[in-house]
Design an enzyme around this catalytic site. Structure first.
Site, short mmCIF file in Angstrom:
data_model
loop_
_atom_site.label_atom_id
_atom_site.label_comp_id
_atom_site.label_asym_id
_atom_site.label_seq_id
_atom_site.Cartn_x
_atom_site.Cartn_y
_atom_site.Cartn_z
N VAL A 73 -8.89 -0.23 8.25
CA VAL A 73 -7.57 0.36 8.48
C VAL A 73 -6.62 -0.77 8.84
O VAL A 73 -6.86 -1.52 9.79
CB VAL A 73 -7.62 1.42 9.60
N ALA A 118 -5.46 -4.35 12.85
CA ALA A 118 -6.38 -3.77 11.87
C ALA A 118 -7.74 -3.55 12.53
O ALA A 118 -7.98 -4.03 13.64
CB ALA A 118 -6.53 -4.70 10.67
N LYS A 119 -8.59 -2.85 11.88
CA LYS A 119 -9.99 -2.72 12.33
C LYS A 119 -10.80 -2.26 11.13
O LYS A 119 -10.28 -1.57 10.25
CB LYS A 119 -10.10 -1.69 13.45
N GLY A 120 -12.08 -2.62 11.13
CA GLY A 120 -12.95 -2.19 10.04
C GLY A 120 -14.30 -1.79 10.56
O GLY A 120 -14.65 -2.08 11.71
#
Ligand code: NAD
Length: 433
Positions: A73, A118-120
């Protein structure tokens, strides 16, 4: 299904799942309302810019093909490239990743580094995967993401259950795919592959600098010098242990330390160097000589001036908040205090230094790593430390000033500082109004 028994277990850096605290949005709203941000701008700042969801196949050691689900995201790139960790965990969900990406935007803005958020994550259990499987998952996921990440697009980093080795695989896969050397595509890499010295200790050390500044500016009740501090640390992993070592070496008394299995307490003080040795030898914190065994709840309620939650989210809940004896809470974990508990702490006059400020040392040194990579430079430990100290000190004072100016608590003030910076960037870009 992921295989249960594997020849060689992959090394992992973190345990547990500090899941995203959905209260991030209510924290944002409170600060945005104080800043009189209108609904359109609020919406613009809240909604993630890009959401990527992938299903990808990986050949397992037994020859079977397994499908994995992965997320990235990209919340905001208004102030710079998207930035945030990659989490490997069976419970990773799109909602968690969204909230964590949102959080990263404000964390980067509060320490004033030129990144967005962001992050994943990949839904998998690294504890049940071989090193080869973990590498194949990472490479396939990176390949699928290759056009959406990059040194000036989106820069992943380690998070729960990912580490420097995983980042090295991301770097290699990205470099091969784009046919170029691109150290700056990830941070938290091994030092031999463009990682920065001081990255491993950065979150704990950054938290220590923030505490030092809080003491120096007279905000820590009953403590005018770090040597007068009595501290309880919940969580003795990467963050908690480096914080405790720094505070102890500066003269603070560490009265209690815990891990997931329980804690130890000695009002005369514990030596965290010796505690680390004990854990290395025994595999547990329990049984440390000269200390009393306590539960994690007893640690949170023990007699000390400063309580440092450095383990998991939602550890300080309403019932605990009513009984905490410490007059200062330094949030080194992400989201360790529930919104209700936060209100109780405030009503009891307890000074709370919020996570997005207190634990931002890690992403700050990630930024230093990225700068070194882009400039083909290598800084010394002293350079990294001096710059980290300045950034954390400035961030603390920016937040403390906002708390004074707006007559709000430090958490709301941290969001005010961050939102104001992002809103200004949006305005200057001509996006809004
Ligand atoms: P870690 O896995 O290295 O250590 C976690 C520690 O917490 C361990 O000592 C573990 O035993 C303990 N723990 C786990 N569950 C617990 C429970 N239920 N009760 C008490 N103790 C428990 O993790 P870390 O990297 O030190 O991260 C700790 C926190 O800091 C997390 O919330 C993480 O999101 C946050 N954080 C970490 C970084 C970083 O750079 N590592 C940066 C920012 C925020």
């Amino acid at each position: 299904m992921i295989k249960k028994k594997m020849k060689k277990k992959a090394t992992i850096s973190k345990e547990g799942l500090p899941s995203a605290d959905v209260s991030a949005e209510s924290q944002f709203d409170r600060a945005a309302n104080i800043l009189k941000v209108d609904d359109d701008l609020k919406n613009l700042m809240k909604v993630p810019k890009r959401i990527i969801q992938l299903e990808f196949p990986v050949r397992m050691d037994d020859g079977k093909l397994t499908m994995f689900k992965g997320y990235r995201v990209q919340h905001s790139n208004i102030r710079g490239p998207y930035k945030g960790g990659l989490r490997y965990h069976p419970d990773v969900s799109m909602n968690d990743v969204k909230a964590l990406a949102f959080w990263m935007t404000w964390k980067c803005a509060v320490v004033n580094i030129p990144f967005g958020g962001a992050k994943g994550g990949v839904v998998c259990d690294p504890k049940k995967l071989s090193s080869g499987e973990l590498q194949r998952i990472t490479r396939r996921f990176t390949k699928e993401l290759s056009e959406n990440i990059g040194p000036d697009i989106d820069i992943p980093a380690p998070d729960v259950n990912t580490n420097a080795q995983v980042m090295a695989w991301v770097l290699d896969t990205y470099s091969v795919h784009h046919n170029r050397s691109a150290y700056a595509v990830v941070t938290g890499k091994p030092v031999e592959l463009g990682g920065s010295v001081g990255r491993a200790s950065a979150t704990g050390r950054g938290g220590f600098f923030v505490l030092q500044e809080a003491i120096a500016t007279g905000h820590v009740k009953g403590v005018s010098d770090i040597k007068e501090a009595t501290i309880a640390v919940q969580g003795f992993g990467n963050v908690g242990s480096y914080f405790a070592l720094n505070a102890y070496d500066a003269g603070a008394k560490i009265v209690a330390i815990s891990q997931v299995e329980g804690g130890i307490y000695n009002p005369a003080g514990l030596n965290p160097h010796e505690v680390l040795d004990h854990i290395k030898k025994k595999g547990t914190i329990l049984g440390f000589k000269g200390a009393t065994s306590i539960t994690n709840e007893q640690l949170l309620l023990c007699k000390c001036n400063i309580l440092v939650p450095a383990a998991m989210e939602n550890q300080i809940r309403g019932r605990i908040a009513r009984k905490i004896k410490a007059k200062t809470v330094l949030e080194l974990a992400n989201g360790p205090t529930t919104p209700k508990a936060h209100q109780i702490l405030l009503s009891r006059g307890i000074f709370l230094i919020p996570d997005i400020l207190a634990n931002a040392g890690g992403v700050t040194v990630s930024y230093f790593e990225w700068v070194q990579n882009l400039n083909h430079d290598i800084w010394t430990e002293e350079e990294v430390d001096t710059k980290l100290h300045r950034r954390m000190k400035d961030a603390y004072n920016d937040v403390a000033k906002a708390a004074r100016d707006y007559k709000v608590d430090m958490r709301t003030a941290a969001y005010i500082v961050a939102i104001a910076r992002v809103a200004e960037a949006i305005k200057l870009r001509g996006i809004y109004p």
